[in-house]
Design a protein around this motif. Structure first.
Motif, PDB file in Angstrom:
ATOM      1  N   SER A  34     -31.299  16.660 -24.721  1.00 35.50           N
ATOM      2  CA  SER A  34     -29.861  16.514 -24.473  1.00 35.50           C
ATOM      3  C   SER A  34     -29.516  16.803 -23.013  1.00 35.50           C
ATOM      4  N   PRO A  35     -28.752  15.916 -22.351  1.00 31.74           N
ATOM      5  CA  PRO A  35     -28.262  16.223 -21.001  1.00 31.74           C
ATOM      6  C   PRO A  35     -27.327  17.436 -21.060  1.00 31.74           C
ATOM      7  N   LYS A  36     -27.340  18.274 -20.024  1.00 34.13           N
ATOM      8  CA  LYS A  36     -26.549  19.509 -20.053  1.00 34.13           C
ATOM      9  C   LYS A  36     -25.064  19.250 -20.289  1.00 34.13           C
ATOM     10  N   ASN A  37     -24.529  18.170 -19.682  1.00 33.57           N
ATOM     11  CA  ASN A  37     -23.091  17.909 -19.814  1.00 33.57           C
ATOM     12  C   ASN A  37     -22.707  17.368 -21.194  1.00 33.57           C
ATOM     13  N   VAL A  83     -42.382  15.323 -28.365  1.00 33.12           N
ATOM     14  CA  VAL A  83     -41.335  15.501 -27.366  1.00 33.12           C
ATOM     15  C   VAL A  83     -41.719  16.505 -26.286  1.00 33.12           C
ATOM     16  N   LEU A  84     -42.182  17.690 -26.678  1.00 33.72           N
ATOM     17  CA  LEU A  84     -42.414  18.778 -25.726  1.00 33.72           C
ATOM     18  C   LEU A  84     -43.781  18.642 -25.056  1.00 33.72           C
ATOM     19  N   MET A 133     -28.191  28.677 -23.289  1.00 32.60           N
ATOM     20  CA  MET A 133     -29.294  27.783 -22.946  1.00 32.60           C
ATOM     21  C   MET A 133     -29.014  26.977 -21.683  1.00 32.60           C
ATOM     22  N   ASN A 134     -27.757  26.655 -21.434  1.00 26.97           N
ATOM     23  CA  ASN A 134     -27.408  25.888 -20.238  1.00 26.97           C
ATOM     24  C   ASN A 134     -27.664  26.664 -18.953  1.00 26.97           C
ATOM     25  N   ALA A 135     -27.785  27.974 -19.071  1.00 25.02           N
ATOM     26  CA  ALA A 135     -28.041  28.804 -17.888  1.00 25.02           C
ATOM     27  C   ALA A 135     -29.511  28.770 -17.477  1.00 25.02           C
ATOM     28  N   LEU A 136     -30.357  28.108 -18.289  1.00 30.62           N
ATOM     29  CA  LEU A 136     -31.806  28.134 -18.068  1.00 30.62           C
ATOM     30  C   LEU A 136     -32.358  26.753 -17.732  1.00 30.62           C
ATOM     31  N   PRO A 137     -33.463  26.702 -16.993  1.00 27.97           N
ATOM     32  CA  PRO A 137     -34.148  25.417 -16.766  1.00 27.97           C
ATOM     33  C   PRO A 137     -34.878  24.987 -18.040  1.00 27.97           C
ATOM     34  N   ASN A 138     -35.195  23.702 -18.142  1.00 33.32           N
ATOM     35  CA  ASN A 138     -35.879  23.177 -19.327  1.00 33.32           C
ATOM     36  C   ASN A 138     -37.199  23.876 -19.608  1.00 33.32           C
ATOM     37  N   ARG A 152     -38.167  26.786 -24.534  1.00 34.06           N
ATOM     38  CA  ARG A 152     -38.983  27.160 -25.693  1.00 34.06           C
ATOM     39  C   ARG A 152     -38.944  28.673 -25.939  1.00 34.06           C
ATOM     40  N   ASP A 153     -39.227  29.424 -24.889  1.00 34.24           N
ATOM     41  CA  ASP A 153     -39.234  30.878 -25.048  1.00 34.24           C
ATOM     42  C   ASP A 153     -37.836  31.403 -25.325  1.00 34.24           C
ATOM     43  N   ALA A 154     -36.830  30.795 -24.699  1.00 34.33           N
ATOM     44  CA  ALA A 154     -35.451  31.230 -24.920  1.00 34.33           C
ATOM     45  C   ALA A 154     -35.019  30.984 -26.363  1.00 34.33           C
TER      46      ALA A 154
END
Length: 455
Positions: free
Chosen positions: A125-128, A186-187, A378-383, A387-389
């Motif tokens: 999903s795109p962040k926006n 996907v991952l 989650m939006n505060a983190l890079p892709n 996973r860990d988040a």
């Protein structure tokens, strides 16, 4: 992946998640029937929820490592097969121990699938647009456990509790079919060696902590065993955290905690979960034991709340994308608190329409909190940290759910120890609702820490 392939992956994940979340609350309305049929008390029957949450929480950290090692498609298939085996064992169970064993197997499958579901959804999903997409997911995540009691009550008017598990089996089979044809890897795979000491420390730490918490609500629990379990569990968790900081390739990266927004979201989600899951367990008991209503009537009384949550979840997601999390979460927590507190004064003669309306508004408030908070964090983190988040997020919520359930049942049990009269039982429920109100108030205060959305 093409847009069509992405939608098919989402559809597969959402259906599988629906079955798993439905499974989590399907038994709440059935607890009185299970207690009678299997000859167990309240503090034993709650193990069907507490034990399930305990095992799920222990498995979730391993799921984070597996997501780095195993093709997404095959990992999701494995989780569904395990869940299917556990569900089949529950359906065939003829004793409490057999039913509990089936729930444990179910929990292993759920512990693998839940972080995987959230990670894949966020990754694609795109962040926006994450708010809107997670809002749609919120229909499943919120609606499935919310309709569980209603559906359970309806089924129990015509059949026994075995059918509650039987109806899940066709859904799981369909999910397996869809996963085989539509799921994609996907991952990205990042092969690392499994650190066995981290697995042992996380498993013992979470297992002992949650076991100790579960003993809080047990009538005849050994207090020294309770204290020892919690203390030793915390020691192992502390050692686990220290070890992750030293490892060059940690079993579970704790880097997400360095982001303040993610940390706030984790704390709020934990408290909100304590207020939601524990309340979902107690309110059907009040309706059936105090109001002498059937399981079906109990479930039907909770249905408007499920509908309210389902309608509001996608709306909350769109509002999040436009305005951010702060206003939504403050308003949601305020509504949740305002409509939880009146249950402290509920009586055996309180009109059921009042109970239904107040319960519906509680879920309306929750729908404004759960997915927006998850997306905000989650939006505060890079892709690379998703996973860990997701693993940390799910583990925290599971611990909070166990703690909330243990505390509320414990309060209810302590109050009702002297007598089983309706009046004494009612006082026990009042005590539980006081605890739920406190959880809500704490979350409301913390929600003001969420920063305003910057343009």
């Amino acid at each position: 992946m093409t847009n069509k392939q992405t939608k098919l992956v989402f559809m597969t994940l959402l259906l599988g998640t629906f079955a798993m979340f439905l499974n989590q609350t399907l038994l709440t309305t059935a607890y009185p029937s299970l207690m009678k049929d299997l000859s167990v008390s309240t503090d034993y029957v709650q193990w069907l929820t507490t034990g399930f949450l305990l095992v799920t929480a222990v498995v979730i950290p391993l799921s984070g490592w597996l997501m780095h090692q195993v093709n997404t498609k095959y990992l999701y298939i494995a989780s569904q097969i395990i869940f299917l085996i556990g569900t089949s064992l529950c359906y065939a169970a003829s004793s409490f121990s057999q039913l509990l064993f089936g729930r444990v197997i179910q929990a292993i499958g759920v512990g693998i699938a839940m972080p995987l579901f959230q990670t894949v959804l966020l990754y694609l999903s795109p962040k926006n647009e994450r708010g809107a997409i997670m809002g749609i997911a919120g229909i499943v995540i919120g609606l499935a456990p919310a309709i569980g009691p209603s559906l359970s009550g309806f089924i129990l008017t015509m059949y026994n509790w075995h059918v509650l598990f039987l109806m899940l089996i066709p859904i799981i089979v369909v999910v397996l079919f869809l996963t085989f044809f539509f799921m994609r890897p996907v991952l990205p795979i990042e092969k690392t060696k499994l650190d066995s000491f981290s697995v042992i420390e996380s498993s013992l730490g979470l297992g002992l902590l949650l076991y100790g918490l579960s003993l809080i609500s047990a009538k005849h629990a050994n207090k020294w065993l309770l204290i020892a379990s919690i203390v030793v569990g915390c020691v192992f968790i502390y050692r686990f955290v220290l070890r992750q900081k030293k490892l060059s390739n940690p079993f579970l990266s704790l880097e997400p905690f360095k982001q303040k927004d993610y940390l706030i979201s984790c704390i709020l989600l934990a408290i909100a979960n304590m207020a939601m899951i524990s309340f979902e367990m107690v309110i059907p008991m009040y309706i059936q034991n105090i109001r002498n209503m059937s399981p079906f009537e109990s479930g039907l009384s909770l249905l408007p709340g499920a509908i309210a949550l389902g309608i509001m979840s996608p709306i909350s997601g769109k509002l999040f994308d436009k305005y951010g999390a702060r206003g939504l979460c403050i308003a949601g927590m305020a509504i949740l608190t305002a409509f939880t507190f009146p249950f402290v004064f509920i009586k055996s003669t309180t009109p059921m329409v009042i109970v239904i309306i107040f319960y519906a508004f509680r879920l309306l408030g929750i729908s404004m909190v759960l997915m927006p908070l998850t997306t905000f964090g989650m939006n505060a983190l890079p892709n690379s940290e998703l996973r860990d988040a997701s693993v940390i997020n799910k583990t925290t919520k599971q611990i909070a759910s166990s703690l909330g359930t243990a505390i509320m049942i414990s309060v209810m049990t302590m109050v009702t120890n002297t007598s089983n009269s309706p009046q004494t039982l009612l006082k026990g429920y009042h005590g539980s609702f006081y605890v739920a109100t406190f959880f809500c108030l704490v979350a409301l205060v913390i929600s003001f820490k969420i920063p305003k959305k910057t343009v």
